[in-house]
Design a protein around this motif. Structure first.
Motif, short mmCIF file in Angstrom:
data_model
loop_
_atom_site.label_atom_id
_atom_site.label_comp_id
_atom_site.label_asym_id
_atom_site.label_seq_id
_atom_site.Cartn_x
_atom_site.Cartn_y
_atom_site.Cartn_z
N GLN A 143 0.53 -1.68 -0.49
CA GLN A 143 -0.14 -0.62 0.30
C GLN A 143 0.62 0.80 -0.16
N SER A 144 0.55 1.82 -1.15
CA SER A 144 1.79 2.96 -0.94
C SER A 144 0.93 4.61 -1.90
N GLY A 145 1.45 5.73 -1.63
CA GLY A 145 0.64 6.46 -2.41
C GLY A 145 1.41 8.00 -2.42
N VAL A 146 0.65 9.06 -3.11
CA VAL A 146 1.34 10.27 -3.17
C VAL A 146 0.56 11.56 -2.10
N VAL A 147 0.80 11.52 -1.01
CA VAL A 147 0.32 13.09 -0.47
C VAL A 147 0.59 14.98 -1.13
N THR A 148 -0.34 15.37 -1.17
CA THR A 148 0.60 16.34 -2.09
C THR A 148 -0.56 17.77 -1.29
N ARG A 149 -0.05 19.02 -1.43
CA ARG A 149 -0.87 19.93 -0.89
C ARG A 149 -0.51 21.40 -1.81
N ALA A 150 -1.48 22.16 -1.70
CA ALA A 150 -1.54 23.38 -2.67
C ALA A 150 -2.88 23.98 -2.28
N ALA A 151 -2.43 25.68 -2.48
CA ALA A 151 -3.10 25.97 -1.71
C ALA A 151 -4.40 26.25 -1.86
N THR A 152 -5.42 25.29 -3.15
CA THR A 152 -6.69 25.09 -3.59
C THR A 152 -6.74 24.40 -3.21
N ALA A 153 -7.96 23.59 -3.12
CA ALA A 153 -8.22 21.62 -3.48
C ALA A 153 -8.15 21.85 -4.65
N GLN A 154 -8.23 22.04 -6.12
CA GLN A 154 -8.48 22.17 -7.29
C GLN A 154 -7.00 21.81 -7.49
N LEU A 155 -5.60 22.77 -7.44
CA LEU A 155 -4.26 22.39 -7.37
C LEU A 155 -3.89 21.49 -6.27
N ALA A 156 -4.26 21.10 -5.92
CA ALA A 156 -3.71 19.80 -4.87
C ALA A 156 -4.40 18.43 -5.75
N VAL A 157 -5.81 18.69 -5.96
CA VAL A 157 -6.06 17.29 -6.96
C VAL A 157 -5.18 16.74 -8.00
N GLN A 158 -4.80 18.70 -8.61
CA GLN A 158 -4.31 18.31 -10.50
C GLN A 158 -2.69 17.56 -10.08
N ALA A 159 -2.34 17.85 -9.02
CA ALA A 159 -0.99 17.47 -9.12
C ALA A 159 -1.01 16.11 -8.24
N ASN A 160 -1.62 15.72 -7.44
CA ASN A 160 -2.05 14.45 -7.29
C ASN A 160 -2.23 13.90 -7.92
N GLY A 161 -2.78 13.79 -9.08
CA GLY A 161 -3.21 13.02 -10.58
C GLY A 161 -2.25 13.08 -10.80
N ARG A 162 -1.33 13.56 -11.30
CA ARG A 162 -0.15 13.86 -11.97
C ARG A 162 0.67 12.35 -11.31
N ALA A 163 0.90 13.19 -9.94
CA ALA A 163 2.45 11.72 -9.59
C ALA A 163 1.48 10.36 -9.38
N MET A 164 0.15 10.31 -9.51
CA MET A 164 -0.19 8.85 -9.11
C MET A 164 -0.94 8.18 -10.85
N THR A 165 -0.65 8.83 -11.65
CA THR A 165 -0.40 8.61 -13.57
C THR A 165 0.77 8.15 -13.38
N ALA A 166 1.90 8.59 -13.03
CA ALA A 166 3.14 8.04 -13.13
C ALA A 166 3.94 6.41 -11.91
N VAL A 167 2.62 6.66 -10.60
CA VAL A 167 2.62 5.71 -10.12
C VAL A 167 2.71 4.32 -10.76
N PHE A 168 1.36 4.43 -11.54
CA PHE A 168 0.32 3.01 -11.83
C PHE A 168 1.05 2.97 -13.25
N GLU A 169 2.06 4.05 -14.30
CA GLU A 169 3.01 3.35 -15.08
C GLU A 169 4.10 3.37 -14.09
N ALA A 170 4.99 3.23 -13.26
CA ALA A 170 5.45 2.03 -12.62
C ALA A 170 5.47 1.31 -12.06
N LEU A 171 4.02 0.68 -11.58
CA LEU A 171 3.76 -0.30 -11.23
C LEU A 171 3.74 -1.33 -12.83
#
Length: 230
Positions: free
Chosen positions: A45-73
Motif C-alpha cells: 500500500q503506497s501513494g502520494v500526498v500533495t498540498r496546494a493553496a486550493t483543492a483543485q491544485l492539490a488534486v491536479q498535482a496528485n493526479g499527475r503524480a499518481m499517473t506516474a506511479v501507476f505507470e511505474a507499477l
C-alpha cells in the motif's frame, strides 16, 4: 403430598440419564498448533500526498503524480487486475493554533491523499516494486504484508496437530491425577486467526530490502472429557 413430590422427583432423576451425566466430573482442555508456510504474494500500500493553496491544485498535482506511479507499477510487471485505489481524500489544512496572528480555524492549504494497493505475485520483487513507486513520486508507504492464496492444507494440518496435542495433554492429566478418561463430551474450534507473517532478515543490495519470511497458520481446539474417578 410432600412424599408424593419427593417420589416423583426421584423417578424423574432416575429416568433421565442426561441429568445424571451432568453431575459427572469433566476435564476441559484447549490446545493450539501453528504451521508455517511460505507466502506466495505480497500486498503493498503506497501513494502520494500533495498540498496546494486550493483543492483543485492539490488534486491536479496528485493526479499527475499518481499517473506516474501507476505507470511505474505496470513497468514493474504488476498486472492491472492487481492494482486498486484504496483511498482518495481531499481535506483542508488548518493554521497551527500556536502560530501568532493566525485564526486556528483558518484554512491555509488543501491536502490530497491517494493510496493504491498493489498485489505483487513474485515475492522476490517486492523491493523492486517499492523502489519503482518511490522513484515515480510515491511519498507515502503505508503497509507491506504477505499472504498465501490457499492455506486450507496448512490449516487442516494445524488442526490435526492441535487435536493430537489436546489428546496427549488429556492422557497426561489422567495419568498424573489418577483418573480415567471415558470419552469426549464436547469439542469446538476457536475462530481461525488470519495468517501472520514471521519475518526473516534478507538483504538485497539491488533494491529496498524486504523480508518475506513465513506465514504462521494457527488453529485452536477445545474439548471437554468425561472422567471416572475412584
Amino acid at each position: 403430598m410432600i412424599r408424593a413430590l419427593l417420589a416423583s422427583t426421584a423417578l424423574v432423576l432416575a429416568a433421565s440419564p442426561a441429568l445424571a451425566e451432568d453431575l459427572n466430573p469433566t476435564l476441559s482442555l484447549s490446545a493450539t498448533a501453528d504451521v508455517q508456510v511460505a507466502p506466495d504474494y505480497a500486498t503493498v500500500q503506497s501513494g502520494v500526498v500533495t498540498r496546494a493553496a486550493t483543492a483543485q491544485l492539490a488534486v491536479q498535482a496528485n493526479g499527475r503524480a499518481m499517473t506516474a506511479v501507476f505507470e511505474a507499477l505496470r513497468r514493474a510487471e504488476v498486472s492491472s487486475d492487481d492494482i486498486q485505489t484504496s483511498q482518495l481524500s481531499v481535506t483542508p489544512v488548518y493554521a497551527d493554533r500556536t502560530e501568532p496572528n493566525r485564526n486556528q480555524y483558518e484554512i491555509i492549504a488543501y491536502e490530497t491523499r491517494n493510496t493504491v494497493t498493489a498485489k505483487v505475485r513474485d515475492t522476490t520483487r517486492v523491493g523492486n516494486v517499492i523502489d519503482a513507486m518511490v522513484s515515480a513520486g510515491a511519498n507515502n508507504i503505508q503497509d507491506v504484508s504477505f499472504g498465501a492464496e490457499d492455506t486450507s492444507v496448512a490449516m487442516d494440518q494445524a488442526r490435526r496437530d492441535a487435536i493430537a496435542s489436546l489428546l496427549a495433554r488429556a492422557r497426561l492429566f489422567a495419568d498424573a491425577a489418577g483418573f480415567e478418561l471415558c470419552g469426549i463430551t464436547r469439542m469446538s474450534e476457536d475462530f481461525a486467526r488470519s495468517p501472520q507473517p514471521m519475518m526473516m532478515a534478507r538483504m538485497d543490495s539491488a533494491s529496498t530490502p524486504v523480508a518475506a519470511g513465513q506465514l504462521s497458520i494457527s488453529a485452536t481446539v477445545n474439548a471437554d472429557f468425561c472422567i471416572v474417578t475412584d
